[in-house]
Design an enzyme around this catalytic site. Structure first.
Site, PDB file in Angstrom:
ATOM      1  N   LYS A   1       5.603   8.195   1.839  1.00 55.92           N
ATOM      2  CA  LYS A   1       4.148   8.051   1.756  1.00 55.92           C
ATOM      3  C   LYS A   1       3.821   6.740   2.433  1.00 55.92           C
ATOM      4  O   LYS A   1       4.421   5.703   2.115  1.00 55.92           O
ATOM      5  CB  LYS A   1       3.779   8.011   0.274  1.00 55.92           C
ATOM      6  CG  LYS A   1       2.355   7.629  -0.074  1.00 55.92           C
ATOM      7  CD  LYS A   1       2.198   7.804  -1.580  1.00 55.92           C
ATOM      8  CE  LYS A   1       0.827   7.467  -2.096  1.00 55.92           C
ATOM      9  NZ  LYS A   1       0.645   6.060  -2.374  1.00 55.92           N
TER      10      LYS A   1
HETATM   11  P1  FBP Z   1      -5.191   5.827  -3.015  1.00 58.38           P
HETATM   12  O1  FBP Z   1      -5.351   7.215  -2.423  1.00 58.38           O
HETATM   13  O2  FBP Z   1      -6.238   5.529  -4.013  1.00 58.38           O
HETATM   14  O3  FBP Z   1      -5.084   4.802  -1.913  1.00 58.38           O
HETATM   15  O4  FBP Z   1      -3.810   5.859  -3.808  1.00 58.38           O
HETATM   16  C1  FBP Z   1      -2.581   5.666  -3.186  1.00 58.38           C
HETATM   17  C2  FBP Z   1      -1.903   4.408  -3.697  1.00 58.38           C
HETATM   18  O5  FBP Z   1      -0.662   4.202  -3.048  1.00 58.38           O
HETATM   19  C3  FBP Z   1      -1.680   4.403  -5.190  1.00 58.38           C
HETATM   20  O6  FBP Z   1      -0.552   5.128  -5.506  1.00 58.38           O
HETATM   21  C4  FBP Z   1      -1.576   2.940  -5.469  1.00 58.38           C
HETATM   22  O7  FBP Z   1      -1.957   2.605  -6.756  1.00 58.38           O
HETATM   23  C5  FBP Z   1      -2.524   2.353  -4.493  1.00 58.38           C
HETATM   24  O8  FBP Z   1      -2.692   3.282  -3.446  1.00 58.38           O
HETATM   25  C6  FBP Z   1      -1.983   1.063  -3.932  1.00 58.38           C
HETATM   26  O9  FBP Z   1      -2.877   0.550  -3.018  1.00 58.38           O
HETATM   27  P2  FBP Z   1      -2.737  -0.926  -2.462  1.00 58.38           P
HETATM   28  O10 FBP Z   1      -1.288  -1.320  -2.583  1.00 58.38           O
HETATM   29  O11 FBP Z   1      -3.192  -0.806  -1.055  1.00 58.38           O
HETATM   30  O12 FBP Z   1      -3.612  -1.779  -3.296  1.00 58.38           O
END
Ligand code: FBP
Length: 272
Positions: free
Chosen positions: A186
């Protein structure tokens, strides 16, 4: 490994693509992420909604799965993430995710896959690499797939490339994920179909899913990104805020499914 393949098959449809709902934000960002639509702070409510709308799987931390794991339909994928960090630490100390659960916890919760983040390029990269290696080695022995959130970030990246979404950095992270044993990746959107295709190539056949990102005010903008991801050979998306920060996420989820699984154009999918 038959176990790994079968379990991955709970997330991916026959087309090899998936739409997975992400809900680790209460820990990673804090409950303020749910203030846009506060009812969704209750995992059982939002998970029932996303199930009804048709997502292929859900990703959660172990404690949330104890509360809402039963709301994930048995034929859909349950991914348990075993690492995280809070937003309460000073920003420059947030370049590390620590392990908060074990492969055994995920198995007890009925998981189909475990996940862990590696911030490639972080001064603490070494710790996350070892953590990932331990999780992957153990999970693979037991026939469980391991998902890597391959998120390059750190001061050197900013200095040399300007931003963590530069495709050279993102594809490096994806490649590092593959070489460290990930079964699914991911990662960030690189800004164009052409550059994302290079990330997919660098992953050498390991499925690459988009990490959703902050909520797009215009849902069509987000649908266009996901369309480009699948056109670039990406295997779908893992989406959190773009889903739970909407009161009724169903139309967006349905449109995402049409794009990911039926190759519909975003404008078309949005109308349906
Ligand atoms: P989103 O679709 O809300 O971006 O979620 C994906 C994700 O990877 C979550 O699993 C995680 O909590 C968040 O984004 C982390 O985002 P960042 O590290 O950019 O703050």
């Amino acid at each position: 490994n038959v176990g790994i393949r079968r379990r991955l098959g709970r997330f991916f449809r026959r087309d090899g693509r998936a739409l997975i709902f992400a809900m680790d934000h209460g820990f990673e960002h804090g409950p303020t992420d749910f203030e846009e639509h506060w009812e969704h702070v209750n995992p059982r409510i939002i998970i029932r909604k996303v199930m009804r709308a048709g997502v292929d799987g859900v990703m959660m931390l172990p404690g949330l799965a104890r509360i809402a794991g039963n709301d994930v339909k048995p034929e859909r994928g349950l991914m348990i993430k075993l690492t995280s960090k809070t937003n309460l630490r000073p920003k420059d100390e947030q370049l590390l995710q620590s392990q908060l659960g074990y492969v055994e916890d995920a198995i007890k919760l009925g998981a189909d896959a475990v996940a862990a983040t590696v911030y490639w390029g972080s001064p603490q990269e070494d710790v996350m690499m070892r953590q990932f290696a331990e999780i992957a080695s153990y999970a693979h022995d037991l026939g469980f797939p391991v998902v890597q959130f391959a998120y390059p970030r750190g001061p050197y990246i900013n200095e040399k490339y300007g931003k963590k979404e530069d495709y050279r950095v993102v594809m490096y992270g994806a490649r590092a994920a593959v070489e460290s044993g990930a079964d699914m990746i991911k990662t960030y959107w690189t800004g164009s179909r052409e550059t994302f295709a290079k990330v997919v190539d660098a992953a050498a056949g390991v499925p690459v899913l988009l990490s959703g990102g902050a909520k797009a005010e215009n849902p069509l903008d987000f649908l266009r990104v996901v369309y480009d991801v699948v056109e670039a050979g990406g295997a779908g998306a893992v989406v959190g805020r773009n889903i739970f920060q909407r009161e009724n996420p169903e139309p967006l989820i349905k449109a995402l499914i049409r794009i990911i699984h039926r190759n519909e154009e975003p404008e078309e999918a949005a109308k349906a």
